[in-house]
Motif scaffolding. Structure first.
Motif, PDB file in Angstrom:
ATOM      1  N   THR A 244     127.205  71.371  31.502  1.00  0.00           N
ATOM      2  CA  THR A 244     128.470  70.842  32.574  1.00  0.00           C
ATOM      3  C   THR A 244     128.169  70.513  34.576  1.00  0.00           C
ATOM      4  N   ASP A 245     127.010  71.691  35.045  1.00  0.00           N
ATOM      5  CA  ASP A 245     126.246  70.911  36.499  1.00  0.00           C
ATOM      6  C   ASP A 245     125.697  69.736  36.684  1.00  0.00           C
ATOM      7  N   GLU A 246     125.176  69.065  35.340  1.00  0.00           N
ATOM      8  CA  GLU A 246     124.340  67.834  35.734  1.00  0.00           C
ATOM      9  C   GLU A 246     126.095  66.833  35.783  1.00  0.00           C
ATOM     10  N   VAL A 247     126.834  66.828  35.748  1.00  0.00           N
ATOM     11  CA  VAL A 247     128.245  66.471  35.937  1.00  0.00           C
ATOM     12  C   VAL A 247     129.152  66.259  37.222  1.00  0.00           C
ATOM     13  N   SER A 248     128.845  65.247  37.771  1.00  0.00           N
ATOM     14  CA  SER A 248     129.498  65.709  39.314  1.00  0.00           C
ATOM     15  C   SER A 248     130.978  65.150  39.213  1.00  0.00           C
ATOM     16  N   GLN A 249     132.126  65.994  39.017  1.00  0.00           N
ATOM     17  CA  GLN A 249     133.564  65.367  39.429  1.00  0.00           C
ATOM     18  C   GLN A 249     133.592  64.586  40.284  1.00  0.00           C
ATOM     19  N   ASN A 250     133.044  63.974  41.151  1.00  0.00           N
ATOM     20  CA  ASN A 250     133.016  62.687  41.918  1.00  0.00           C
ATOM     21  C   ASN A 250     132.795  61.425  41.426  1.00  0.00           C
ATOM     22  N   ASP A 251     131.483  61.827  39.792  1.00  0.00           N
ATOM     23  CA  ASP A 251     131.184  60.895  39.951  1.00  0.00           C
ATOM     24  C   ASP A 251     132.631  60.022  38.695  1.00  0.00           C
ATOM     25  N   GLU A 252     132.177  58.939  39.425  1.00  0.00           N
ATOM     26  CA  GLU A 252     133.134  57.740  38.883  1.00  0.00           C
ATOM     27  C   GLU A 252     133.133  57.401  37.306  1.00  0.00           C
ATOM     28  N   ASN A 253     132.020  56.974  36.766  1.00  0.00           N
ATOM     29  CA  ASN A 253     131.420  56.741  36.200  1.00  0.00           C
ATOM     30  C   ASN A 253     130.904  57.102  34.415  1.00  0.00           C
ATOM     31  N   PHE A 254     131.418  58.775  34.814  1.00  0.00           N
ATOM     32  CA  PHE A 254     131.338  59.737  33.918  1.00  0.00           C
ATOM     33  C   PHE A 254     132.568  60.355  33.492  1.00  0.00           C
ATOM     34  N   THR A 255     132.905  61.408  32.221  1.00  0.00           N
ATOM     35  CA  THR A 255     133.882  61.893  32.513  1.00  0.00           C
ATOM     36  C   THR A 255     133.208  62.801  30.728  1.00  0.00           C
ATOM     37  N   ALA A 256     133.141  64.135  31.416  1.00  0.00           N
ATOM     38  CA  ALA A 256     133.002  65.377  30.592  1.00  0.00           C
ATOM     39  C   ALA A 256     134.281  65.511  29.944  1.00  0.00           C
ATOM     40  N   LEU A 257     133.891  66.356  28.905  1.00  0.00           N
ATOM     41  CA  LEU A 257     134.339  66.641  27.013  1.00  0.00           C
ATOM     42  C   LEU A 257     134.454  67.879  27.440  1.00  0.00           C
ATOM     43  N   GLU A 258     135.112  68.766  27.499  1.00  0.00           N
ATOM     44  CA  GLU A 258     134.851  70.080  26.361  1.00  0.00           C
ATOM     45  C   GLU A 258     135.236  69.903  25.499  1.00  0.00           C
ATOM     46  N   ILE A 259     134.186  71.106  24.218  1.00  0.00           N
ATOM     47  CA  ILE A 259     133.943  70.720  23.208  1.00  0.00           C
ATOM     48  C   ILE A 259     134.680  71.935  22.605  1.00  0.00           C
ATOM     49  N   LYS A 260     136.367  71.424  21.788  1.00  0.00           N
ATOM     50  CA  LYS A 260     137.093  72.783  21.169  1.00  0.00           C
ATOM     51  C   LYS A 260     136.302  73.966  20.409  1.00  0.00           C
ATOM     52  N   ASN A 261     135.105  73.383  19.737  1.00  0.00           N
ATOM     53  CA  ASN A 261     134.603  73.982  18.801  1.00  0.00           C
ATOM     54  C   ASN A 261     133.072  74.720  18.945  1.00  0.00           C
ATOM     55  N   PRO A 262     132.892  75.043  20.547  1.00  0.00           N
ATOM     56  CA  PRO A 262     131.314  75.510  20.325  1.00  0.00           C
ATOM     57  C   PRO A 262     130.711  76.267  20.163  1.00  0.00           C
ATOM     58  N   ILE A 263     129.302  76.234  19.561  1.00  0.00           N
ATOM     59  CA  ILE A 263     128.690  77.156  19.335  1.00  0.00           C
ATOM     60  C   ILE A 263     128.112  77.784  20.233  1.00  0.00           C
ATOM     61  N   PRO A 264     127.207  79.363  20.115  1.00  0.00           N
ATOM     62  CA  PRO A 264     127.386  80.587  20.805  1.00  0.00           C
ATOM     63  C   PRO A 264     125.834  80.281  21.829  1.00  0.00           C
ATOM     64  N   GLU A 265     125.023  78.950  21.442  1.00  0.00           N
ATOM     65  CA  GLU A 265     124.805  78.650  22.580  1.00  0.00           C
ATOM     66  C   GLU A 265     124.699  78.143  23.892  1.00  0.00           C
ATOM     67  N   ASN A 266     123.868  78.021  24.751  1.00  0.00           N
ATOM     68  CA  ASN A 266     124.711  77.576  25.870  1.00  0.00           C
ATOM     69  C   ASN A 266     123.493  77.617  27.222  1.00  0.00           C
ATOM     70  N   PHE A 267     123.567  77.102  27.961  1.00  0.00           N
ATOM     71  CA  PHE A 267     122.697  76.460  29.314  1.00  0.00           C
ATOM     72  C   PHE A 267     122.145  77.897  29.830  1.00  0.00           C
ATOM     73  N   ASN A 268     121.584  78.809  29.235  1.00  0.00           N
ATOM     74  CA  ASN A 268     120.288  80.071  30.008  1.00  0.00           C
ATOM     75  C   ASN A 268     119.354  79.295  30.932  1.00  0.00           C
ATOM     76  N   VAL A 269     120.352  80.097  32.248  1.00  0.00           N
ATOM     77  CA  VAL A 269     118.965  80.099  33.128  1.00  0.00           C
ATOM     78  C   VAL A 269     118.388  81.258  33.588  1.00  0.00           C
ATOM     79  N   SER A 270     116.627  81.668  33.486  1.00  0.00           N
ATOM     80  CA  SER A 270     115.840  82.762  34.168  1.00  0.00           C
ATOM     81  C   SER A 270     114.478  82.693  35.216  1.00  0.00           C
ATOM     82  N   ILE A 271     114.512  83.553  35.462  1.00  0.00           N
ATOM     83  CA  ILE A 271     113.204  83.640  36.448  1.00  0.00           C
ATOM     84  C   ILE A 271     112.163  84.593  34.995  1.00  0.00           C
ATOM     85  N   VAL A 272     111.011  83.285  34.331  1.00  0.00           N
ATOM     86  CA  VAL A 272     110.316  84.118  33.745  1.00  0.00           C
ATOM     87  C   VAL A 272     108.537  84.556  34.394  1.00  0.00           C
TER      88      VAL A 272
END
Length: 296
Positions: A244-272
């Motif tokens: 989600t964060d890769e797409v700026s709301q102010n970017d007039e060239n993009f449209t980001a669409l939510e996924i109706k049937n998301p799978i359990p995987e997401n973008f997890n950020v960790s320090i390892v």
């Protein structure tokens, strides 16, 4: 136990030839023979059986067990050499994936500079999978890692910073942009997609969605570069998937669409970091600052 004896033994298991092993290490054949005998005496077992009739060198079951353990011993020794050699250095070997670097790292750059840590960072920029290997090998000591699921590995210490969802991203010229509503991923079978080349999280999540929904859409371009990936989508060459964060709301060239049937995987950020690694004071300070990154 002499670690050199283990080196000879490991190579003998791989080559199955005393003469070849002696040539590799530039020693006499009796040196290799005596090394194997010392190991057999220490472990009180037969490690190697030589069939002189058929001129074959066989490794016993206990020999195979020792071989597997010797691989781990050798890796730990190599890791110890790397860590001790760098012990007095003020440099911090830090792994940073491009997407995490562009999205979240700017939040803490000022604090790092204020604490004189920026010039100490030796940054290795690569995908998260590659950085995991570099962490394991000791080429990187701390890394920001993106993963599709929370990291649960006893060999690493993990500080989770947050989780973000993925969205389908299309050019504003694309028909899907006109509807501007959540879409079912399985309805995208006839779309053209931009894919990530190499071992990147976004490429993996895209193909996980393909497999989950059973669709096989056309891949029109592959790229390892996030900027080029977004440029191809802007130009309406194909559609893609981004956190989600890769797409700026102010970017007039993009449209980001939510996924109706998301799978359990997401973008997890960790320090390892490696569980066995002893942090330098500068590295402790770095991790404390990185904990302030907001993934929201």
């Amino acid at each position: 136990m002499n670690t050199k004896d283990l080196d000879y033994f490991k190579t003998l298991v791989e080559k199955r030839n005393y003469t070849e092993v002696a040539e590799i290490f530039q020693v006499s054949q009796p040196t290799i023979t005596q090394a194997i005998k010392r190991l057999e005496k220490e472990f009180q077992t037969k490690l190697v059986q030589v069939d002189r009739v058929h001129q074959k060198t066989e490794i016993t079951r206990t020999g195979q067990l020792l071989f597997q353990k010797s691989l781990a011993i050798q890796k730990n020794l190599e890791l110890a050499h790397k860590e001790i050699a760098a012990a007095d250095s003020k440099k911090i070997k830090f792994g940073l994936p491009p997407i995490i670097g562009s999205l979240y790292f700017p939040q803490v750059v000022g604090e790092l500079a204020k604490n004189d840590l920026l010039d100490k960072l030796q940054i290795f920029e690569s995908g998260s999978n590659t950085l995991f290997q570099k962490l394991s090998d000791g080429d990187v000591d701390i890394a920001a890692i993106g993963s599709l699921l929370p990291i649960n590995n006893p060999h690493f210490k993990v500080t989770k910073l947050g989780t973000r969802p993925f969205k389908i991203v299309v050019s504003t010229k694309h028909p899907l942009a006109q509807a501007n509503q959540a879409i079912d991923f399985k309805d995208l079978g006839n779309e053209k997609f931009i894919d990530f080349a190499g071992q990147f999280i976004h490429g993996r999540i895209l193909h996980d969605y393909f497999e989950h929904t059973g669709i096989q859409p056309e891949i029109v371009q592959k790229t390892p570069d996030i900027s080029w990936y977004k440029s191809l989508i802007r130009a309406n060459i194909g559609i893609g998937i981004l956190v989600t964060d890769e797409v700026s709301q102010n970017d007039e060239n993009f449209t980001a669409l939510e996924i109706k049937n998301p799978i359990p995987e997401n973008f997890n950020v960790s320090i390892v970091r490696r569980a066995s690694y002893i942090l330098k004071p500068e590295e402790k300070q770095l991790i404390d600052i990185l904990k302030d990154i907001e993934i929201k």
